[in-house]
Design a protein around this motif. Structure first.
Motif, PDB file in Angstrom:
ATOM      1  N   ASN A 182      62.546 -72.061   6.387  1.00 49.93           N
ATOM      2  CA  ASN A 182      63.627 -72.232   5.430  1.00 49.93           C
ATOM      3  C   ASN A 182      64.862 -71.484   5.906  1.00 49.93           C
ATOM      4  O   ASN A 182      64.793 -70.603   6.758  1.00 49.93           O
ATOM      5  N   SER A 183      65.977 -71.892   5.360  1.00 49.94           N
ATOM      6  CA  SER A 183      67.245 -71.240   5.647  1.00 49.94           C
ATOM      7  C   SER A 183      68.057 -71.220   4.360  1.00 49.94           C
ATOM      8  O   SER A 183      67.819 -72.015   3.445  1.00 49.94           O
ATOM      9  N   LYS A 184      69.014 -70.305   4.310  1.00 52.36           N
ATOM     10  CA  LYS A 184      69.777 -70.142   3.071  1.00 52.36           C
ATOM     11  C   LYS A 184      71.190 -69.688   3.413  1.00 52.36           C
ATOM     12  O   LYS A 184      71.390 -68.878   4.316  1.00 52.36           O
ATOM     13  N   ASP A 185      72.153 -70.247   2.695  1.00 56.08           N
ATOM     14  CA  ASP A 185      73.521 -69.752   2.756  1.00 56.08           C
ATOM     15  C   ASP A 185      74.070 -69.704   1.332  1.00 56.08           C
ATOM     16  O   ASP A 185      73.306 -69.843   0.376  1.00 56.08           O
ATOM     17  N   GLU A 186      75.350 -69.532   1.182  1.00 53.08           N
ATOM     18  CA  GLU A 186      75.942 -69.382  -0.153  1.00 53.08           C
ATOM     19  C   GLU A 186      75.818 -70.633  -1.014  1.00 53.08           C
ATOM     20  O   GLU A 186      75.768 -70.539  -2.243  1.00 53.08           O
ATOM     21  N   GLN A 187      75.766 -71.812  -0.377  1.00 57.74           N
ATOM     22  CA  GLN A 187      75.796 -73.073  -1.104  1.00 57.74           C
ATOM     23  C   GLN A 187      74.435 -73.734  -1.293  1.00 57.74           C
ATOM     24  O   GLN A 187      74.247 -74.477  -2.250  1.00 57.74           O
ATOM     25  N   ARG A 188      73.516 -73.480  -0.370  1.00 62.43           N
ATOM     26  CA  ARG A 188      72.233 -74.183  -0.449  1.00 62.43           C
ATOM     27  C   ARG A 188      71.113 -73.411   0.218  1.00 62.43           C
ATOM     28  O   ARG A 188      71.327 -72.564   1.070  1.00 62.43           O
ATOM     29  N   GLU A 189      69.899 -73.804  -0.187  1.00 57.85           N
ATOM     30  CA  GLU A 189      68.677 -73.322   0.450  1.00 57.85           C
ATOM     31  C   GLU A 189      67.926 -74.554   0.943  1.00 57.85           C
ATOM     32  O   GLU A 189      67.788 -75.538   0.213  1.00 57.85           O
ATOM     33  N   THR A 244      59.117 -83.318   5.426  1.00 56.26           N
ATOM     34  CA  THR A 244      59.760 -83.167   4.120  1.00 56.26           C
ATOM     35  C   THR A 244      60.836 -82.104   4.244  1.00 56.26           C
ATOM     36  O   THR A 244      60.569 -81.000   4.714  1.00 56.26           O
ATOM     37  N   THR A 245      62.041 -82.464   3.855  1.00 58.75           N
ATOM     38  CA  THR A 245      63.166 -81.526   3.845  1.00 58.75           C
ATOM     39  C   THR A 245      63.737 -81.511   2.431  1.00 58.75           C
ATOM     40  O   THR A 245      64.112 -82.558   1.900  1.00 58.75           O
ATOM     41  N   LYS A 246      63.776 -80.317   1.845  1.00 58.35           N
ATOM     42  CA  LYS A 246      64.319 -80.171   0.499  1.00 58.35           C
ATOM     43  C   LYS A 246      65.496 -79.206   0.549  1.00 58.35           C
ATOM     44  O   LYS A 246      65.366 -78.083   1.002  1.00 58.35           O
ATOM     45  N   HIS A 247      66.640 -79.717   0.083  1.00 55.29           N
ATOM     46  CA  HIS A 247      67.849 -78.908  -0.026  1.00 55.29           C
ATOM     47  C   HIS A 247      68.067 -78.614  -1.510  1.00 55.29           C
ATOM     48  O   HIS A 247      68.094 -79.542  -2.320  1.00 55.29           O
ATOM     49  N   LYS A 248      68.206 -77.366  -1.847  1.00 56.71           N
ATOM     50  CA  LYS A 248      68.505 -76.988  -3.225  1.00 56.71           C
ATOM     51  C   LYS A 248      69.889 -76.345  -3.221  1.00 56.71           C
ATOM     52  O   LYS A 248      70.145 -75.387  -2.501  1.00 56.71           O
ATOM     53  N   PHE A 249      70.765 -76.887  -4.067  1.00 56.90           N
ATOM     54  CA  PHE A 249      72.173 -76.496  -4.055  1.00 56.90           C
ATOM     55  C   PHE A 249      72.523 -75.570  -5.210  1.00 56.90           C
ATOM     56  O   PHE A 249      71.872 -75.576  -6.253  1.00 56.90           O
ATOM     57  N   LYS A 250      73.601 -74.835  -5.004  1.00 46.85           N
ATOM     58  CA  LYS A 250      74.084 -73.853  -5.976  1.00 46.85           C
ATOM     59  C   LYS A 250      74.383 -74.509  -7.328  1.00 46.85           C
ATOM     60  O   LYS A 250      74.023 -73.976  -8.363  1.00 46.85           O
TER      61      LYS A 250
END
Length: 143
Positions: free
Chosen positions: A28-35, A55-61
């Motif tokens: 996983n990776s994380k920045d200010e806008q998404r994980e 499977t790629t899941k992006h979770k946004f702010k």
């Protein structure tokens, strides 16, 4: 007698370890806008991949950021769906936008049934060691 010989040959194939294996690569990776969470399930035999589930899941702010990324993902998903349609069902692409401001892309590919053209379109290779190196270089951990 022939039945015994065939049975012995089949039994020896099972015992010799010629069965398929599974490798899971995730991270996983994380920045200010998404994980972003990624997982690849690689099924292979004799160092040759025959099936990949990604499977790629992006979770946004928030929803506003999600909407910006959805526009960017649409082009990628459109290309994947085009390849999936042309591949006679050997590639399946599913997407989902969640209530938690997430965007999930799931790809299932029967790599052994795809020719090199389709493999290149989905950025895939057949060799387990080569793909493992690519995924680990991109920050995933493979076990």
């Amino acid at each position: 007698m022939k039945r015994k010989v065939i049975l012995l040959l089949m039994l020896s194939l099972l015992v010799c370890g010629c069965s398929s294996k599974t490798m899971v690569c995730s991270g996983n990776s994380k920045d200010e806008q998404r994980e972003t969470n990624q997982e690849y399930i690689l099924e292979y035999k004799n160092n040759t991949i025959f099936k990949v589930s990604q499977t790629t899941k992006h979770k946004f702010k928030d929803k506003k950021v999600l909407d910006i990324y959805v526009d960017a993902f649409d082009s990628y998903v459109k290309d994947l769906n085009s390849v999936a349609l042309d591949s006679n069902g050997y590639i399946i692409v599913e997407t989902n936008i969640g209530k938690d401001n997430s965007y999930t892309i799931k790809i299932d590919a029967e790599v052994d049934k795809l020719d090199d053209y389709y493999l290149s379109k989905i950025n895939m290779v057949r060799d387990i060691n080569e793909l493992k190196e690519i995924l680990e270089t991109s920050g995933l951990t493979c076990k």
